[in-house]
Structure formats: structure tokens, C-alpha cells
Design an enzyme around this catalytic site. Structure first.
Site, mmCIF file in Angstrom:
data_model
loop_
_atom_site.group_PDB
_atom_site.id
_atom_site.type_symbol
_atom_site.label_atom_id
_atom_site.label_comp_id
_atom_site.label_asym_id
_atom_site.label_seq_id
_atom_site.Cartn_x
_atom_site.Cartn_y
_atom_site.Cartn_z
ATOM 1 N N ASN A 180 0.835 -1.199 0.000
ATOM 2 C CA ASN A 180 0.000 0.000 0.000
ATOM 3 C C ASN A 180 0.864 1.240 0.000
ATOM 4 O O ASN A 180 2.067 1.190 -0.275
ATOM 5 C CB ASN A 180 -0.924 -0.018 1.218
ATOM 6 C CG ASN A 180 -0.133 0.104 2.508
ATOM 7 O OD1 ASN A 180 0.918 -0.524 2.659
ATOM 8 N ND2 ASN A 180 -0.613 0.902 3.448
ATOM 9 N N CYS B 93 2.039 2.852 2.442
ATOM 10 C CA CYS B 93 3.058 2.890 3.497
ATOM 11 C C CYS B 93 3.815 1.577 3.646
ATOM 12 O O CYS B 93 4.524 1.389 4.635
ATOM 13 C CB CYS B 93 2.408 3.273 4.830
ATOM 14 S SG CYS B 93 1.408 4.754 4.733
ATOM 15 N N GLU C 72 3.050 -1.461 4.481
ATOM 16 C CA GLU C 72 2.807 -2.450 5.538
ATOM 17 C C GLU C 72 1.680 -3.420 5.201
ATOM 18 O O GLU C 72 1.506 -4.424 5.889
ATOM 19 C CB GLU C 72 2.519 -1.758 6.878
ATOM 20 C CG GLU C 72 1.102 -1.274 7.090
ATOM 21 C CD GLU C 72 0.840 0.089 6.486
ATOM 22 O OE1 GLU C 72 -0.159 0.736 6.858
ATOM 23 O OE2 GLU C 72 1.653 0.520 5.635
#
Length: 967
Positions: free
Chosen positions: A571, A573, A575
């Protein structure tokens, strides 16, 4: 503006803004005039050095620089204008002279002030007196005498229970800055600003400032709700309940709150509100809530902190059988800071548009209609505050044949420019910038141009300055890098199945395509040295901050959902690792356990952690059913698989509470054991929810259904990658056989349960360190959308106090050394190790701790890497180590060049400047690293030895670097 007091450097913009005003000793209020500072300082030099000093270029330059610095300091302190007392200005002049090493001139200035103070006293004038006769202008324009009793009550309430704070000093210093006719808000502002300036003296003043800010919040909300004109902290024990009930009624009437909130037992919920929890906020945390989270009408915030937490809790309990009981349970968790929901959940829970999810992952198909449909989906998802990750690998490369038009494709890059501009145009509900990350696999023929998307040079039509990018790297590429072999780039138009293959199957098919290029069956390809492409990846990461490096095979080989599809990207970020397809947009709902709140008497409280995790998983699961889905593919995916992402924050705080240095084996072990407990309780909680509510639809065939837990899936990664290329610790301390048996019997409610997000904003709200990050600096000024905030490491201050080392000299030393204790000789070695900052922790410790966490997590973690003395070799070592130790993803690179590490030639004029320059997420171009070294085996790249580098950090802010779109 540069405010360094450097001889020979001419300042700019030395005139302070007109909105600053000065209270003279007689009570008169006049406009601030920076020229008067210059005159006073020049007179001091003349008094010491003679009449010719005023004509000296050294003195003139110094005075101009100092005047500008003092003006700028007041502007930063009061960006919206305000009042200063004449004594405050003279204090700053005195301090500037001493900081610059002009001790004789400073002494003359001090003596001058004392002499004139005595003269005024002898004449009976200038004694601070008129405060009891000051009038305050109320909200309705009426005037009334200043209620000194109430001022003292506010301040003493704000200081209650806090050590080393002086309420009398706050009152006395604040009264100096008041004038006749000051507004009610002006009184509160003066109190806050006084307390705020003392934060660097003692961290507890941040709580004092926050509690004084509460007075403004209460006045704004209570008067709007017609509950009271204003209230003290003590009075809120009785007023919170009627304010809550009035808030629900008004919010529904304004069509902002969900009508179903009125169906709750508001009496019972109002009784559960705990006004004492307002005292737990730091100034940064509370100001962040006020600026970005509280619901408002016509720019009036009518939501109070505990009301907000209850609104979020009610929104998450809408479908519960015992709605009130669960709402109170959820409220207790949120308001205690034991756990915090993600930003979209805090924004929207309980409102009429309950978009509560954090992350959306999409795959973009290779046809024009689907490409623009994907861009449209991005816009709709971004509108309601979601962070986006797009998989662009299926889109054919530059030069690929287009059957429909008999032409050739322009490749991926032109479409990414459209995605970039869409993210700018459609921000997240008008609350913050839209955010998207594009992923591309490393075999894609457009990969080399993709690497350059964030460069500041070249054709701007083929640049994306406002979006993020990430490499989706197969294991085979990393093996070719290790073995110094060639790598072949293909177009997905001719090799479409590579997109859905991973592990041994990918390697086999990839090599078949390579053979086809040799036989002439495949015409469109390019062969490069794997190390050359790797070097370019690292060079662009170093130069532009992008693309991030993430690893395809561990994300897939360890995914519980291999039977239902492929993980094609992460995604925004890095994670989240969920399956995507043209029919399914993966969705993840995030929240984070505050580890620091679970350290009791120096030990992690497992029983408390279990309670928190169980409630948190329930809250996250509830999001799935309550959530608003902007596009149908997101609803279909989320209802089918029900993934959630429980993470942690406050990891560094928990280390401090244990007395452990980040750069140590003890910290690595703590990362391992703490994550094991979170994983154990989270998996058990999801399984127990399955027994209560039913298994998720696609459970059968998952790794869960086969008795394979995240810790067990490491074996599959080792088997497919080969023992030569992986080293992961697999030790355990808990009875995992019990969890396997429970999952086998009950199933799982959620396909995925854990992911560690950046927590950029919610960690501010809770007043703890971000996510799994090391401390950035021990003393610095944090800048974000809410303003500037002095941040001091309270753990460090307390340790230094215990050893009698916390004083003005230590404060000034910390400012001089940008928050680092390492160069300060009188700080003991054990404290230097404990309070090493992010760039003082070798990256190998970050990677090793992340590796220990990763073995317990069914998704991934947002891992920022801090590298001091950066070089090509060190980058190579660090990122190979990340892959070798089994990490699924990495996030931002924070690079600090060797020439920026030491302060050997810093001018003394900047000695006390609080460092505010964080390394940028997208730094200015710098010389690319070219000394990527040959690996000489595992020990070589695990050693993490420093290299040389020349890149200096650029100014930025950690909130912007850490992904706010997710958390």
C-alpha cells in the site's frame, strides 16, 4: 529566514510583522519595531568598545543578524500575532549577546538594565501594578475586569500532579503580556505561550500547555452548545455529560452525525465520560486533535476530546448486541491511549459517511478503459480519506504493440503522470493531501524510466513530483545481484503470466522467457547487469527518496491467502500485503497498540496487553461491516476476506521504560518477544471472534486452515528461496500449539490480522514515539500543519535529573548538537547508548529488530531506514541485509551524509538554535552513490560498517514523511 549570527552575512526581512505588539512598562501598547532592538544593541557595543563601534562592519552585521533572529523567534512563537512585554524583548537581546560570545557587551547590557530598573523604582514608576484593574473583552464585545482568581485556578489546575512546574511563574510572566481590553482568548493565549516557552526547561510543561489549551476548547464548544460560557477543569466533571448530549443532538441536526447515535442510552454513556483523561494530552497531541479531528460547524469546533472518543466508540459499536457496553469498552481503550484507531476511523466513525478504512490496494489492467476506471477509483477512494497503492505491472511497456490501433504503446509513465495530478486534485476530504504509491515489478521494461519519476530534472511531462513509487522486487532479481548475473527486462504484453507467478514457479517461467529471447521468439526485451540496475535503484532512492524497495516473494510465499490470489503490491506505506485483481480492491483497517502503556514496573504486562489486543481486534473487525465503500470492488473484497491490520507504536518509549538501548541485542530480543505476544493474542482474538460471528468466507484453503501460522510460513520462504539466501531467527517462547489447535477448531474471523503502520499522527495524539521508530532527536522543534512544537525527550531529562546533570548548560549543549548527547562529555556512556538518536543507531539494528518482528506478522511493517555517513556500499549492505533477513518491505530512506555528521566548524551564533531540519522524504538531488561494493559473504553485509558520503539532510518534517494517509 536564516537567523544564524554569522559576521559578514547580511540578513533579510528584518522588519517584524505589524501584528506583533509590545506592552511597555507603563501599560501602553505599541507596535513592535525591530529597529529599536538594533539601536539598543548598538548602544551596548558603543558602551564597551567606544564610539567607533557603531560604524564597525562586524558590529553592524552582528546587530542586523541578531535583530532578525529575535524578530523571527517572536514570529514563530506567535505566528498569528500577539503581545510581548518589553522585558521579554530585552531578555532575548541579552541572551543573543551571550550566545554569540559577546560576554563583555552582554554584561554591560545587563548592568544598563539594572541601573535603569533602580532609577524607575526610585522614581516610583514602572512597578508592575495595574493587573487588578485590567479589563477583558468578552465574546459579545462587553468588557469586564480581569478575574485573576480564575486565571490562577486555570494555571494551578493545569499544573496539578506535575513535578518541576511552577504555576506562579506562569501567572506572573503571563500577566506581563496582558493589556487593558485584551480579549478572553488573548488571556488564554498568553497563558499557553508562557507555558509553551518553558517546555525545553522541563517536558512536563507540554502537559501544562495542553491543559491551558483546554480552556479555549471548552469555551468554544460549551458556548456553541449552550451548555456554559466557559468552564474550569474541575467544573467539567459535571458539564461533560450535558455537553455530550447536546453535541449528539446538534450533530445529528447538522447532518454530520449518524442518526443512530441518538438511539444509544446517552445517560449511561455520558456517565462513562472521564474528564480526568483530558489531563493526559501533550500540547502537540491536543492541538493536532483540535486542528484536524474535531467535528466543526461554520469553523467552530463543538466536539470536546472525550466526546470525540465516545463518538468514535459509538460508531464502532453500532452493530453490537450490547451497544452501550461495547461503546464504553471501546471508549476506555481509546481515551486511555492504550490503543488508538487510525485517522480515517477517528475522522469518520459515528458520522453520516463512515469511511473508516485506511488503505486500498488496486491492480490496473492493461486496457485503456480499465486504466481510466482505476484512476477514477483512486479519486473516489482518496475523496474519503484513504491511502492508495496501485499495481501498474500489467500495463504494457514502451514500444509494445497495440493491436486495436496497429501502433506502439507509450508505456506506463504517461498514465502515472495522470495519477499524480489526480492525487493533487482530489485530496482527502479537504483535510489533507491525497496520497498514492505506484508499484512496478523489476522485470518490467519501463523500470528504468520508472526509477526516475521523482527526479527534478528531465521532461516534466514524464515526472511525478507528488506521488510515491516503489519497486516490487522478485527474489530471482536479488539472487542475480548476489551472483553478479544478467537480468532481462520484458513487457507484460508478451510475458503476462510473470505478474501472477512467484517463488520457484516465477523463476522457471522467467528463465523460459529468457531462453525465448535467445531463440528469437521474443523480440521486445532488454538485457542489463543485475548489479547495474540494483545500483540505479539505490542511487535513485538516495537522490529522490524513491522508489522504495519491497520484496514480492516473501509477501506471497508467507501470505495466508495464497489460495485466492496474488499479492501484487503493498500500500501507500508498505505495511499492507493483500491480494488484488481487476475484480477486487484490497482494503485494510488499521489501529495500533501503544506498547508504552503496557510497560508496568519496567516489564511488559502480558495480561493487560491481552485485554487490549482482544478489544482492538473486535473494533477493527467491526469496521468492515460499518464501513462506507466508495467502489463496489472494495466492498466485495473486504466482505470476503475481512483483513485487519493491528500494529504497535511507542516501541522506543517501551525500550526507555525497560532501560534498553535501541542499538542492542536486548532491543532486538524485546522486538521479538513483544511482537510474539501481540501476534499470539491477535490470532487468538480473531479465532474467538470466528467462534462468535463465523469464519471469513475464503478461510478454507488458507494457510490458517492448514495449521500454518505466520511463524510457520517462514519454512516455505526458506524452501523456495534456498538456504543460501536467507537467515531468519525462528525461536519462540509461547505455546503456539494451543493457538494452532484453536484455529483448526474455530477458524479465523480475519484473513490477515497484523500490520505495523507508521502512526505518524496518532502517535502524536497519544504523546509517544512513532510506530517502531527510534527517537529522531532528544530536543528539537517539530513542524507540521498545526504549527511548531518543542519536543523534549522526557525519559532523557528524568535520567539526567537523577544524576544532577539537567541544567541550562545541558539544554544549550543539546540545542547546539541538534538533540544529540553523544558529543557532550559529561553525559555518562550508558546514557549516551540509551539516548542514541535515529542517525546514531546503526541501520543493522533497525533491520534485525524488524526481522524479528516480521516472523510474527502475517502482513508487513513500515520500516524507515536511517543511515548516517551514507555511501553506495552502506546502502547496498543495508538493503541486501533487509532481503536476506526475510523482510517483506522497506519504507523511506533517511540519509545523512558524512559531511553533515560533525559540527566542527559551526558558527557560535547558532549554538542555541533548536534543530528543526529533518531529512527530507524527497531530498534535493545529490551525488549518487557509486561505490557499491562486491559482497564477500553474509558477514560482510551484516556488519553494517560505515562508508563515506557527501549528502546533507534537507529540511522536512517527520509527520509528512510518515504516512498520515494510513494513520
Amino acid at each position: 529566514m536564516d537567523t544564524t549570527l554569522t559576521p559578514g552575512k547580511t540578513p533579510v526581512n528584518v522588519t517584524a510583522p505589524n501584528q506583533l505588539r509590545v506592552i511597555k512598562r507603563g501599560g501602553d501598547v505599541v507596535s513592535f519595531d525591530a529597529s529599536k532592538i538594533s539601536v539598543a544593541m548598538t548602544k551596548a557595543f558603543i558602551a564597551v568598545e567606544g564610539d567607533n563601534a557603531g560604524a564597525s562592519s562586524r558590529v553592524r552585521d552582528f546587530v542586523a543578524q541578531a535583530s532578525a533572529a529575535i524578530s523571527e523567534a517572536f514570529l514563530r512563537r506567535m505566528p498569528d500575532g500577539g503581545t510581548l512585554h518589553i522585558e521579554d524583548i530585552q531578555d532575548q537581546v541579552e541572551l543573543a549577546l551571550m550566545r554569540a560570545g559577546e560576554q563583555k557587551v552582554a554584561r554591560a547590557y545587563v548592568l544598563y538594565r539594572e541601573e535603569h530598573a533602580r532609577a524607575r523604582a526610585a522614581a516610583g514608576g514602572d512597578i508592575e501594578k495595574p493587573h487588578p484593574t485590567l479589563n477583558v473583552t468578552a465574546l459579545d464585545g462587553s468588557r469586564r475586569p480581569l478575574d485573576l482568581g480564575r486565571v490562577e485556578t486555570l494555571v494551578f489546575d493545569a499544573c496539578e500532579g506535575l513535578a518541576n512546574v511552577d504555576p506562579n511563574k506562569i501567572v506572573e510572566d503571563s500577566l506581563k503580556n496582558l493589556y487593558d481590553g485584551v480579549t478572553v482568548d488573548g488571556v488564554s493565549q498568553a497563558l499557553m505561550m508562557t507555558a509553551r516557552t518553558l517546555v525545553e526547561k522541563d517536558p512536563n510543561y507540554t502537559y501544562v500547555t495542553a491543559r491551558l489549551l483546554q480552556d479555549n476548547l471548552r469555551r468554544e464548544a460549551l458556548s456553541f452548545l449552550d451548555v456554559a460560557e466557559e468552564a474550569t477543569y474541575q467544573e467539567m466533571a459535571e458539564l461533560y455529560k450535558p455537553a455530550f448530549k447536546a453535541y449528539i443532538e446538534r450533530g445529528i441536526g447538522f447532518e454530520q452525525l449518524d442518526e443512530r447515535l441518538a438511539e444509544f442510552d446517552l445517560e449511561r454513556l455520558g456517565d462513562a465520560l472521564d474528564h480526568t483523561r483530558d489531563m493526559a494530552f501533550t500540547y502537540l497531541g491536543l492541538q493536532t486533535l483540535y486542528d484536524r479531528y474535531f467535528i466543526h460547524k461554520d469553523d467552530v469546533r463543538y466536539e470536546l476530546p472525550q466526546v470525540m472518543f465516545m463518538r468514535v466508540a459509538m460508531g464502532l459499536a453500532l452493530n453490537e448486541d450490547d451497544r452501550e457496553g461495547r461503546a464504553i469498552e471501546f471508549y476506555e481503550l481509546l481515551s486511555s491511549f492504550d490503543y488508538m484507531a487510525s485517522t480515517p476511523t477517528l475522522f469518520n466513525s459515528g458520522t453520516q459517511r463512515s469511511q473508516l478504512s485506511s488503505c486500498y490496494l488496486t491492480t490496473v489492467p492493461d486496457d485503456l478503459d480499465s486504466i481510466y476506471s482505476a484512476i477514477r477509483d483512486n479519486a473516489l477512494l482518496s475523496k474519503w480519506a484513504g491511502g492508495l497503492g496501485n499495481d501498474w505491472t500489467p500495463v504494457r511497456a514502451l514500444g509494445s504493440y497495440i493491436k486495436g490501433t496497429n501502433g506502439k504503446s507509450q508505456g506506463v509513465v504517461p498514465f502515472l503522470k495522470v495519477v499524480n495530478d489526480t492525487a493533487v486534485a482530489v485530496n482527502q476530504g479537504g483535510k489533507r493531501k491525497g496520497a498514492v504509491c505506484a508499484y512496478l515489478e523489476s522485470w518490467h521494461l519501463d523500470i528504468e524510466e520508472f526509477l526516475e519519476l521523482r527526479k527534478n530534472t528531465g521532461d516534466d511531462r514524464r515526472r511525478t513530483h507528488d506521488m510515491n513509487t516503489a519497486n516490487w522486487v522478485p527474489d530471482l532479481f536479488m539472487k542475480r545481484v548476489f551472483d553478479d548475473k544478467e537480468w532481462t527486462l520484458f513487457s507484460p504484453a508478451t510475458c503476462p503470466d510473470l505478474h501472477d507467478l512467484y517463488g520457484a514457479a516465477f523463476e522457471q517461467r522467467y528463465e523460459e522467457y529468457e531462453e525465448m529471447t535467445r531463440t528469437g521468439q521474443l523480440k521486445l526485451y532488454k538485457r542489463v547487469k543485475a548489479k547495474d540496475l540494483w545500483r540505479k535503484m539505490l542511487s535513485m532512492l538516495f537522490e529522490t527518496g524513491h522508489p522504495w524497495i519491497t520484496f514480492k516473494d516473501p509477501c506471497n510465499l508467507r501470505s495466508p491467502q495464497q489460495h485466492t490470489g496474488v499479492v501484487h503490491s503493498s500500500n501507500l506505506c508498505t505495511e499492507i500485503t493483500l491480494n488484488t485483481s481487476p475484480d477486487e480492491i484490497a482494503v485494510c483497517n488499521l489501529g495500533s497498540v501503544n506498547l508504552a502503556q503496557h510497560v508496568v514496573d519496567g516489564q511488559l504486562d502480558d495480561a493487560k496487553l491481552k485485554r487490549t489486543v482482544r478489544t482492538a481486534v473486535r473494533m477493527l473487525d467491526n469496521v468492515i461491516d460499518i464501513n462506507y465503500y466508495a467502489v463496489p470492488q472494495a466492498r466485495q473484497s473486504n466482505m470476503k476476506h475481512r483483513p485487519v491490520g493491528l500494529g504497535i507504536m511507542g516501541f522506543q518509549d517501551a525500550l526507555y521504560a525497560h532501560g534498553i538501548a535501541y542499538a542492542s541485542e536486548e532491543a532486538v530480543t524485546f522486538a521479538d518477544r513483544s511482537m510474539e505476544l501481540v501476534s499470539y493474542h491477535a490470532i487468538e482474538a480473531s479465532s474467538d471472534l470466528a467462534a462468535e460471528r463465523g469464519r471469513y468466507q475464503s478461510f478454507e484453503g488458507s494457510l490458517w486452515s492448514q495449521g500454518v501460522l505466520p511463524i510457520d510460513s517462514i519454512d516455505k520462504l526458506k524452501q523456495e528461496r534456498g538456504d543460501k539466501y536467507i537467515a531468519v531467527d525462528t525461536s519462540t517462547t509461547q505455546d503456539w500449539s494451543q493457538i494452532r489447535a484453536k484455529v483448526a477448531e474455530q477458524g479465523m474471523r480475519n484473513s490477515n490480522v497484523m500490520a505495523i503502520a507508521p502512526t505518524a499522527t496518532i502517535s502524536n495524539i497519544c504523546g509517544v514515539s512513532q510506530s517502531i521508530e527510534p527517537t529522531y532527536q532528544n530536543l528539537y522543534v517539530k513542524s507540521n500543519l498545526s504549527g511548531e512544537f518543542t519536543v523534549v525527550n522526557a525519559y532523557m531529562v528524568n535520567d539526567l535529573k537523577e544524576r544532577g546533570l539537567w541544567d541550562e548548560v545541558m539544554i544549550n549543549d543539546l540545542k547546539y548538537y541538534d538533540g544529540s548527547v553523544q558529543p557532550i562529555e559529561r553525559v555518562p556512556e550508558d546514557l549516551k547508548a540509551k539516548y542514541a538518536t535515529a542517525f546514531e543507531v546503526e541501520p543493522k539494528w533497525l533491520v534485525e529488530a524488524a526481522s524479528r518482528r516480521q516472523k510474527w506478522i502475517d502482513q508487513a511493517q513500515s520500516l524507515n531506514l536511517y543511515i548516517k555517513g551514507v555511501s553506495g556500499k552502506k546502502l547496498d549492505v543495508t538493503y541486501r541485509m533487509a532481503w536476506y533477513l526475510g523482510l517483506k518491505t522497506t519504507y523511506y530512506l533517511r540519509a545523512l551524509g558524512a559531511t553533515s555528521v560533525e559540527k566542527s566548524t559551526v558558527e557560535r551564533g547558532s549554538h542555541n538554535a533548536v534543530g528543526s531540519g529533518a531529512p527530507s522524504a524527497a531530498p534535493a538531488p545529490a551525488a549518487a552513490p557509486s561505490d557499491t561494493a562486491e559482497p564477500r559473504g553474509v558477514e560482510d553485509f551484516l556488519s553494517g560498517k560505515a562508508g563515506s558520503g557527501s549528502r546533507a539532510p534537507s529540511a522536512g518534517d517527520l509527520d509528512e514523511l510518515g504516512c498520515e494517509a494510513c494513520q
